[in-house]
Design a protein around this motif. Structure first.
Motif, PDB file in Angstrom:
ATOM      1  N   LEU A 445       6.206 -53.681 -37.529  1.00  0.00           N
ATOM      2  CA  LEU A 445       7.052 -54.822 -37.892  1.00  0.00           C
ATOM      3  C   LEU A 445       8.060 -55.183 -36.803  1.00  0.00           C
ATOM      4  O   LEU A 445       8.289 -56.384 -36.552  1.00  0.00           O
ATOM      5  CB  LEU A 445       7.772 -54.522 -39.214  1.00  0.00           C
ATOM      6  N   ARG A 449       8.306 -58.859 -35.126  1.00  0.00           N
ATOM      7  CA  ARG A 449       9.538 -59.644 -35.120  1.00  0.00           C
ATOM      8  C   ARG A 449       9.851 -60.156 -33.714  1.00  0.00           C
ATOM      9  O   ARG A 449      10.262 -61.314 -33.538  1.00  0.00           O
ATOM     10  CB  ARG A 449      10.673 -58.770 -35.652  1.00  0.00           C
ATOM     11  N   LEU A 537       6.479 -62.574 -42.557  1.00  0.00           N
ATOM     12  CA  LEU A 537       7.201 -61.449 -41.981  1.00  0.00           C
ATOM     13  C   LEU A 537       8.290 -60.946 -42.932  1.00  0.00           C
ATOM     14  O   LEU A 537       8.493 -59.735 -43.081  1.00  0.00           O
ATOM     15  CB  LEU A 537       7.829 -61.878 -40.647  1.00  0.00           C
ATOM     16  N   GLU A 541       8.556 -57.288 -44.535  1.00  0.00           N
ATOM     17  CA  GLU A 541       9.778 -56.486 -44.433  1.00  0.00           C
ATOM     18  C   GLU A 541      10.295 -56.080 -45.818  1.00  0.00           C
ATOM     19  O   GLU A 541      10.810 -54.978 -46.002  1.00  0.00           O
ATOM     20  CB  GLU A 541      10.847 -57.272 -43.665  1.00  0.00           C
ATOM     21  N   GLN A 542      10.145 -57.023 -46.792  1.00  0.00           N
ATOM     22  CA  GLN A 542      10.564 -56.702 -48.158  1.00  0.00           C
ATOM     23  C   GLN A 542       9.723 -55.560 -48.727  1.00  0.00           C
ATOM     24  O   GLN A 542      10.248 -54.650 -49.378  1.00  0.00           O
ATOM     25  CB  GLN A 542      10.460 -57.937 -49.043  1.00  0.00           C
ATOM     26  N   ASP A 544       8.172 -53.356 -47.011  1.00  0.00           N
ATOM     27  CA  ASP A 544       8.528 -52.149 -46.282  1.00  0.00           C
ATOM     28  C   ASP A 544       9.814 -51.545 -46.842  1.00  0.00           C
ATOM     29  O   ASP A 544       9.923 -50.324 -47.008  1.00  0.00           O
ATOM     30  CB  ASP A 544       8.697 -52.481 -44.797  1.00  0.00           C
ATOM     31  N   ALA A 545      10.788 -52.421 -47.185  1.00  0.00           N
ATOM     32  CA  ALA A 545      12.031 -51.931 -47.782  1.00  0.00           C
ATOM     33  C   ALA A 545      11.772 -51.346 -49.167  1.00  0.00           C
ATOM     34  O   ALA A 545      12.364 -50.320 -49.551  1.00  0.00           O
ATOM     35  CB  ALA A 545      13.051 -53.061 -47.867  1.00  0.00           C
TER      36      ALA A 545
END
Length: 708
Positions: A445, A449, A537, A541-542, A544-545
């Motif tokens: 990620l 980015r 993206l 990322e969400q 991944d969080a």
């Protein structure tokens, strides 16, 4: 009374425990991949979980509906029906006798300012609770707070409750007026009118009470329930007429009772006494002979055993009377033995076990009732016992406790299943976590980015340059134009190339113009693509969080489930023996209710036997008196050749006194007077009549005619 309170307490606690189990089951299932229901059901049900509750409710699975509702409320799954759900929960708790919890729910709805419709229903249920708990004044106050008409069924029940409250404070006239505003064909109104008629008669307004009962006694009845109520009204009228010395009216009322109904035996008994009061013993024999052949377990049939010889004595048939009295004494002794056998069977648990086998009941419910009688040696003794409201309610409590015991044992087994589910989930989590982490790290990620930021910078630089968005063909044309321009520039002095220079310049202008025309659309497309990249993206990322959060939270969730399972286990271990003890106590109480009824039957047998023995002794005394008065008959009797003649002489000499005594006893029987016999035969007992208590059972039962 103490046992009943224990039953209510254990119900209250177990409902909460089972709701906690249901709440525990939901997240465990969700952890294994169960998805919540999507969409909305039809019409006004907006929360699927509330629809699930209603489904169980209308399937008469009230305990399941209640626990499902409580679990859904715990997880806030019925937000669109919060007030309605509370009203439903309060109503079901009320039906289980949990008045305090139901009252708290309705009071909270009122205090929280629920909608007018919900508030009015809450006041109505509060009134019912207060009435059932004996607080008539507060119940009337709650009814007074209802501002609008309720739903048709509740509005009718409200009117009936108002009439009952008025009767509770002896305002019979007001209760009659309140009933006058209701539909005569309303199911509940018939019971209230019946009770009101009895109350009016007892209160001194015999004319109005008799008119109300007479209307019920003549009304058409479309089913067995209402036909039985009509018979009860006619029986009550008949015995009231007997008590008021109106035997002819009693005959008219009792003639309307069906011969195959539940009240037939009482009607036959009363019909015979009415004939006896009219000094028509021959007519009295017709119903009494029929009644004497019926079930000996019925108290009216037992009474007929001594009423028949009484009628024969009235007719002067003393020999038949004496024989029938002796038969009655023998029958009473035999019936007493049978009652002892039944009491022994009941105390051994056979009755309750047989009832459970024939009427199992798979749910707790206030509409559960007995359907089949058990096969016991003398099951006929139990018919009246099992039909009583006291026994029915006690049996419901016992069956509910058995259901709760089975439910507790089932949930004890389910706790072990939950342990296995949790262990399997932990193992799957531990096995899948490294693979998930590996895939997550391979996505890169941060690098994505950076690439996105580079693309955004390029797009910003190309915002004013159409060439930056040229496609491959356009870039190839631009390169060819550039080469042509370079070649022409190398030989700039050659006049023959002027035309070529003009064509190249024109081609370059056209190409530049085309790129300029396409630039806004291409710039917008690039912007949109960049937005898609941003959204994708951000989603990555969400996730991944969320994965990182799950790595921190999932072990804690597993531990929380384990703690809840462990917290419920000791509660189960404590409740199971407590319910078992209550079940045993309730079974003992249930058996004692049945035994008490049979003991009362034995006491009646003793009274009847005593009366029969007194009657036999009286007949012998009169025969002896007649024999003493006639020496020739006495000599014949002494020789042993004319026993029948002695009986005939006794009959002839004692006809007047025996007839007067028996008639006086029969005529006075409805009011308990037996002065005629006492006057004529002071040293002996009068010919027996049915005990006064039995003949007034119709009025005593009438006090409890209404549905519970």
């Amino acid at each position: 009374m103490r046992l009943r309170s224990h039953v209510r307490v254990v119900r209250r606690r177990l409902v909460a425990v089972v709701a906690a189990w249901a709440a525990l089951a939901a997240p465990c299932v969700a952890a294994f991949g169960a998805q919540p229901l999507a969409g909305e059901s039809a019409h006004e049900v907006r929360d699927p979980h509330y629809g699930d509750v209603l489904f169980h409710f209308y399937q008469s699975h009230y305990f399941t509906a209640l626990t499902t509702l409580m679990a859904s409320q715990h997880f806030d799954r019925v937000a669109h029906h919060a007030d309605e759900a509370e009203v439903l929960r309060g109503g079901m708790l009320l039906s289980y006798g949990m008045h305090r919890e139901a009252g708290a729910i309705f009071a909270r709805l009122i205090e929280q300012g629920a909608s007018p419709a919900v508030r009015d229903r809450a006041w109505f249920y509060l009134a019912k609770i207060r009435y059932q708990r004996g607080d008539a004044a507060q119940a009337e106050a709650a009814l007074a707070h209802i501002e609008r008409r309720l739903a048709p069924a509740l509005e009718e029940e409200r009117g009936l409750l108002h009439a009952n409250l008025l009767m509770a404070r002896a305002d019979y006239a007001g209760a009659a007026d309140a009933l006058g505003a209701l539909d005569d064909q309303a199911p509940g109104s018939r019971y209230v009118r019946f009770n009101l008629g009895i109350a009016l008669i007892k209160g001194g307004d015999a004319a109005r009470g008799t008119a109300m009962l007479d209307a019920l006694g003549r009304a058409p009845a479309e089913n067995e329930e209402y036909r039985s109520l009509r018979d009860r009204a006619n029986v009550a009228l008949g015995f009231a007429a007997l008590r008021d010395q109106r035997p002819q009216d009693a005959r008219v009322d009792l003639e309307r009772v069906r011969l195959n109904g539940l009240q037939a035996n009482k009607a036959l008994l009363g019909f015979g006494w009415a004939a006896a009061a009219l000094k028509e013993p021959r007519l009295a024999l017709v119903p009494w002979l029929e009644l004497a052949q019926r079930d000996p377990g019925d108290s009216a049939a037992l009474e007929a055993r001594i009423a028949v010889p009484y009628a024969y004595a009235e007719l002067g048939a003393y020999r038949q009377s004496l024989a029938l009295y002796n038969d009655a004494i023998t029958a009473y002794a035999r019936e007493n033995t049978d009652l002892d056998d039944s009491i022994t069977a009941i105390r051994s648990g056979k009755l309750v076990q047989a009832l459970i086998e024939r009427n199992p009941g798979d749910e707790m419910g206030w509409f559960q009732s007995l359907h089949d009688l058990p096969e016991l040696p003398h099951a006929g003794h139990l018919a009246q016992v099992l039909a009583s409201n006291e026994f029915q309610e006690a049996f419901k409590n016992y069956r509910d406790l058995r259901f709760l015991a089975r439910n507790l044992e089932a949930w004890r087994d389910k706790l072990g299943v939950f342990d296995d589910m949790l262990a399997t989930r932990r193992k799957a989590y531990a096995e899948r976590l490294p693979r998930v982490r590996e895939r997550a790290s391979g996505i890169g990620l941060p690098a994505m980015r950076q690439r996105r930021d580079a693309l955004a910078a390029e797009r910003a630089q190309a915002s004013a340059d159409g060439v930056a968005f040229a496609d491959a063909k356009e870039r190839d044309l631009l390169a060819r134009v550039a080469r042509a321009q370079a070649t022409l520039a190398a030989d700039a002095s050659n006049p023959e190339l002027a035309a070529a220079r003009a064509r190249v310049r024109l081609a370059a202008g056209v190409l530049g113009w085309q790129l300029a025309q396409e630039h806004p659309a291409r710039l917008w497309a690039a912007t949109k693509q960049l937005q898609v990249i941003d959204a994708t993206l951000a989603q990555a990322e969400q996730r991944d969080a969320a994965l990182a959060q799950a790595q921190r939270d999932e072990p804690a969730r597993f531990e929380q489930f384990a703690q809840r399972i462990e917290a419920l286990r000791p509660r189960l271990q404590a409740e199971i023996p407590r319910v078992a003890a209550l079940e045993a106590q309730q079974q003992a109480a249930l058996q004692e209710i049945a035994v008490a009824a049979l003991v009362r039957q034995k006491e009646r047998l003793v009274a009847y036997s005593t009366q029969a023995r007194y009657a036999v002794a009286q007949l012998y005394d009169r025969a002896n008196e007649a024999t003493d008065a006639r020496p020739d008959v006495r000599a014949g009797a002494a020789a042993g050749s004319a026993a029948g003649a002695a009986t005939s002489a006794a009959t002839n000499s004692a006809t007047n006194s025996a007839t007067g005594a028996a008639t006086g006893a029969a005529t006075g029987a409805p009011t308990g007077a037996r002065t005629g016999a006492a006057t004529r035969a002071p040293t002996t007992a009068p010919p027996p009549t049915a005990p006064t208590a039995e003949r007034t059972d119709a009025n005593q039962d009438a006090d409890h005619a209404g549905k519970p």
